[in-house]
Design a protein around this motif. Structure first.
Motif, PDB file in Angstrom:
ATOM      1  N   ASP A  83     -13.088   2.795   2.814  1.00 31.91           N
ATOM      2  CA  ASP A  83     -13.375   4.120   3.367  1.00 31.91           C
ATOM      3  C   ASP A  83     -13.079   5.242   2.378  1.00 31.91           C
ATOM      4  O   ASP A  83     -13.161   6.420   2.725  1.00 31.91           O
ATOM      5  CB  ASP A  83     -12.603   4.348   4.671  1.00 31.91           C
ATOM      6  N   GLY A  84     -12.732   4.872   1.136  1.00 34.94           N
ATOM      7  CA  GLY A  84     -12.515   5.867   0.096  1.00 34.94           C
ATOM      8  C   GLY A  84     -11.083   6.337  -0.054  1.00 34.94           C
ATOM      9  O   GLY A  84     -10.773   7.080  -0.981  1.00 34.94           O
ATOM     10  N   ARG A  85     -10.201   5.915   0.843  1.00 30.52           N
ATOM     11  CA  ARG A  85      -8.799   6.306   0.698  1.00 30.52           C
ATOM     12  C   ARG A  85      -8.195   5.650  -0.542  1.00 30.52           C
ATOM     13  O   ARG A  85      -8.565   4.532  -0.900  1.00 30.52           O
ATOM     14  CB  ARG A  85      -7.994   5.916   1.937  1.00 30.52           C
ATOM     15  N   VAL A  86      -7.257   6.355  -1.164  1.00 23.68           N
ATOM     16  CA  VAL A  86      -6.673   5.892  -2.420  1.00 23.68           C
ATOM     17  C   VAL A  86      -5.165   5.738  -2.285  1.00 23.68           C
ATOM     18  O   VAL A  86      -4.486   6.583  -1.691  1.00 23.68           O
ATOM     19  CB  VAL A  86      -6.985   6.880  -3.565  1.00 23.68           C
ATOM     20  N   ILE A  87      -4.660   4.655  -2.848  1.00 23.09           N
ATOM     21  CA  ILE A  87      -3.217   4.467  -2.993  1.00 23.09           C
ATOM     22  C   ILE A  87      -2.947   4.390  -4.489  1.00 23.09           C
ATOM     23  O   ILE A  87      -3.365   3.432  -5.147  1.00 23.09           O
ATOM     24  CB  ILE A  87      -2.727   3.186  -2.300  1.00 23.09           C
ATOM     25  N   PRO A  88      -2.285   5.401  -5.050  1.00 24.27           N
ATOM     26  CA  PRO A  88      -1.999   5.369  -6.488  1.00 24.27           C
ATOM     27  C   PRO A  88      -0.723   4.587  -6.771  1.00 24.27           C
ATOM     28  O   PRO A  88       0.370   5.016  -6.425  1.00 24.27           O
ATOM     29  CB  PRO A  88      -1.833   6.852  -6.833  1.00 24.27           C
ATOM     30  N   GLY A  89      -0.863   3.421  -7.361  1.00 24.97           N
ATOM     31  CA  GLY A  89       0.320   2.657  -7.722  1.00 24.97           C
ATOM     32  C   GLY A  89       0.486   1.376  -6.927  1.00 24.97           C
ATOM     33  O   GLY A  89      -0.296   1.051  -6.033  1.00 24.97           O
ATOM     34  N   TYR A  90       1.548   0.666  -7.266  1.00 23.43           N
ATOM     35  CA  TYR A  90       1.843  -0.631  -6.652  1.00 23.43           C
ATOM     36  C   TYR A  90       2.346  -0.472  -5.222  1.00 23.43           C
ATOM     37  O   TYR A  90       3.084   0.467  -4.902  1.00 23.43           O
ATOM     38  CB  TYR A  90       2.900  -1.349  -7.489  1.00 23.43           C
ATOM     39  N   MET A  91       1.945  -1.416  -4.361  1.00 25.47           N
ATOM     40  CA  MET A  91       2.459  -1.482  -2.996  1.00 25.47           C
ATOM     41  C   MET A  91       2.540  -2.952  -2.601  1.00 25.47           C
ATOM     42  O   MET A  91       1.584  -3.705  -2.822  1.00 25.47           O
ATOM     43  CB  MET A  91       1.543  -0.721  -2.033  1.00 25.47           C
ATOM     44  N   PRO A  92       3.664  -3.394  -2.035  1.00 24.92           N
ATOM     45  CA  PRO A  92       3.791  -4.794  -1.611  1.00 24.92           C
ATOM     46  C   PRO A  92       2.707  -5.172  -0.603  1.00 24.92           C
ATOM     47  O   PRO A  92       2.193  -4.321   0.131  1.00 24.92           O
ATOM     48  CB  PRO A  92       5.186  -4.848  -0.973  1.00 24.92           C
ATOM     49  N   ALA A  93       2.378  -6.452  -0.557  1.00 23.80           N
ATOM     50  CA  ALA A  93       1.263  -6.933   0.261  1.00 23.80           C
ATOM     51  C   ALA A  93       1.396  -6.548   1.732  1.00 23.80           C
ATOM     52  O   ALA A  93       0.421  -6.113   2.355  1.00 23.80           O
ATOM     53  CB  ALA A  93       1.134  -8.449   0.119  1.00 23.80           C
ATOM     54  N   ASP A  94       2.582  -6.704   2.313  1.00 24.67           N
ATOM     55  CA  ASP A  94       2.752  -6.398   3.737  1.00 24.67           C
ATOM     56  C   ASP A  94       2.500  -4.918   4.017  1.00 24.67           C
ATOM     57  O   ASP A  94       1.823  -4.560   4.988  1.00 24.67           O
ATOM     58  CB  ASP A  94       4.164  -6.783   4.201  1.00 24.67           C
ATOM     59  N   GLU A  95       3.044  -4.052   3.166  1.00 25.30           N
ATOM     60  CA  GLU A  95       2.849  -2.611   3.348  1.00 25.30           C
ATOM     61  C   GLU A  95       1.391  -2.222   3.125  1.00 25.30           C
ATOM     62  O   GLU A  95       0.839  -1.374   3.833  1.00 25.30           O
ATOM     63  CB  GLU A  95       3.751  -1.831   2.391  1.00 25.30           C
ATOM     64  N   LEU A  96       0.776  -2.859   2.141  1.00 28.26           N
ATOM     65  CA  LEU A  96      -0.617  -2.554   1.831  1.00 28.26           C
ATOM     66  C   LEU A  96      -1.530  -2.959   2.983  1.00 28.26           C
ATOM     67  O   LEU A  96      -2.431  -2.204   3.376  1.00 28.26           O
ATOM     68  CB  LEU A  96      -1.026  -3.267   0.543  1.00 28.26           C
ATOM     69  N   ALA A  97      -1.302  -4.133   3.531  1.00 26.48           N
ATOM     70  CA  ALA A  97      -2.111  -4.589   4.665  1.00 26.48           C
ATOM     71  C   ALA A  97      -1.961  -3.635   5.845  1.00 26.48           C
ATOM     72  O   ALA A  97      -2.939  -3.314   6.537  1.00 26.48           O
ATOM     73  CB  ALA A  97      -1.701  -6.002   5.062  1.00 26.48           C
ATOM     74  N   LYS A  98      -0.748  -3.164   6.066  1.00 22.96           N
ATOM     75  CA  LYS A  98      -0.502  -2.216   7.157  1.00 22.96           C
ATOM     76  C   LYS A  98      -1.243  -0.906   6.900  1.00 22.96           C
ATOM     77  O   LYS A  98      -1.845  -0.323   7.812  1.00 22.96           O
ATOM     78  CB  LYS A  98       0.997  -1.957   7.292  1.00 22.96           C
ATOM     79  N   ALA A  99      -1.225  -0.440   5.646  1.00 20.74           N
ATOM     80  CA  ALA A  99      -1.926   0.800   5.291  1.00 20.74           C
ATOM     81  C   ALA A  99      -3.433   0.655   5.480  1.00 20.74           C
ATOM     82  O   ALA A  99      -4.133   1.638   5.745  1.00 20.74           O
ATOM     83  CB  ALA A  99      -1.615   1.177   3.845  1.00 20.74           C
ATOM     84  N   MET A 100      -3.921  -0.585   5.370  1.00 16.03           N
ATOM     85  CA  MET A 100      -5.351  -0.845   5.534  1.00 16.03           C
ATOM     86  C   MET A 100      -5.715  -1.122   6.986  1.00 16.03           C
ATOM     87  O   MET A 100      -6.863  -1.416   7.303  1.00 16.03           O
ATOM     88  CB  MET A 100      -5.772  -2.019   4.644  1.00 16.03           C
ATOM     89  N   GLY A 101      -4.728  -1.037   7.866  1.00 13.02           N
ATOM     90  CA  GLY A 101      -4.985  -1.234   9.290  1.00 13.02           C
ATOM     91  C   GLY A 101      -5.037  -2.680   9.716  1.00 13.02           C
ATOM     92  O   GLY A 101      -5.607  -3.008  10.769  1.00 13.02           O
ATOM     93  N   LEU A 102      -4.418  -3.572   8.932  1.00 11.46           N
ATOM     94  CA  LEU A 102      -4.432  -5.005   9.266  1.00 11.46           C
ATOM     95  C   LEU A 102      -3.066  -5.461   9.765  1.00 11.46           C
ATOM     96  O   LEU A 102      -2.050  -4.869   9.451  1.00 11.46           O
ATOM     97  CB  LEU A 102      -4.822  -5.817   8.028  1.00 11.46           C
TER      98      LEU A 102
END
Length: 239
Positions: A220-239
């Motif tokens: 959807d074009g949202r950006v995360i600048p930098g490293y993020m652990p898998a669990d946090e990243l999945a949550k940020a992606m709505g999973l």
């Protein structure tokens, strides 16, 4: 005679109105005069009356007055019952999403999701980047969560640098996935060259405002600048 003169004046006025520059043309001319070569990609009316949003090829946004004599740089917010809405970010997300949707399949090194794909993630990466290497260790966890990871090349030292050459070798290898994984452990890939997407990936990153790696871009074009652990990243992606 008087009527002829009036007709001539009317014709001149009509001619002037036809030839008058639009606000978009005026703004472009004024900004280009002050900063030649400014990479303007689009000028359109903004949410504020009398202001125009100026999209740049770097992913940034300016807001200019109708006469092009004044501008502000930064985010434009709308005040609503639900709080503040970042209109600038929404516009940039939409533009990024369109660009990412047009990325050719052979431009990325893809690590597919396990089972049903639930989301796609684009990662601008550099094989010599420490945090990129940390993120790559999370690839298995991301894939297990249904996230397809699409790596795009972004050698931070630029095109024709040693890192760029390494990434060309990775993209041109017989097994790009394995070559990328090995390069992210510090191994130097065997030198190879071919018709590759590394330079185009790099330019795409510049166009959407990538300045460091890893830079994570969602569908959807949202950006995360930098490293993020898998669990946090999945949550940020709505999973």
């Amino acid at each position: 005679m008087i009527f002829k003169r009036l007709a001539l004046v009317a014709a001149l006025l009509c001619s002037h109105s036809v030839l008058a520059a639009t606000p978009e043309e005026v703004i472009r001319a004024e900004l280009d005069k002050a900063y030649p070569g400014l990479p303007i990609t689009e000028i359109a009316p903004a949410a504020i009356d009398g202001m125009y949003e100026v999209a740049l090829g770097t992913g940034d946004m300016l807001y200019a007055s109708k006469d092009g004599k004044h501008f502000v740089a930064g985010n434009l917010f709308e005040v609503s019952d639900k709080g503040f809405i970042n209109l600038t970010e929404a516009k940039q997300n939409k533009a990024r999403a369109q660009l990412m949707a047009s990325v050719p399949k052979d431009a990325a090194i893809v690590f597919p999701a396990e089972g049903q794909r639930k989301a796609r993630l684009f990662v601008f990466t550099d094989v010599d980047c420490g945090y990129c290497r940390m993120l790559h260790k999370e690839i298995g966890a991301l894939n297990a969560k249904g996230i397809e990871v699409n790596y795009l090349a972004f050698p931070r030292t630029g095109i024709n640098s040693p890192t760029y050459d390494k990434m060309v070798s990775v993209w041109c290898s017989d097994d790009p996935q394995q070559a990328l994984t090995e390069a992210k452990t510090g191994a130097v890939p065997a030198s190879k060259n071919c018709d590759n997407a590394v330079a185009n990936d790099y330019r795409l990153g510049q166009r959407i405002g990538v300045t460091g790696t890893p830079t994570l871009v969602m569908e959807d074009g949202r950006v995360i600048p930098g490293y993020m652990p898998a669990d946090e990243l999945a949550k940020a992606m709505g999973l």
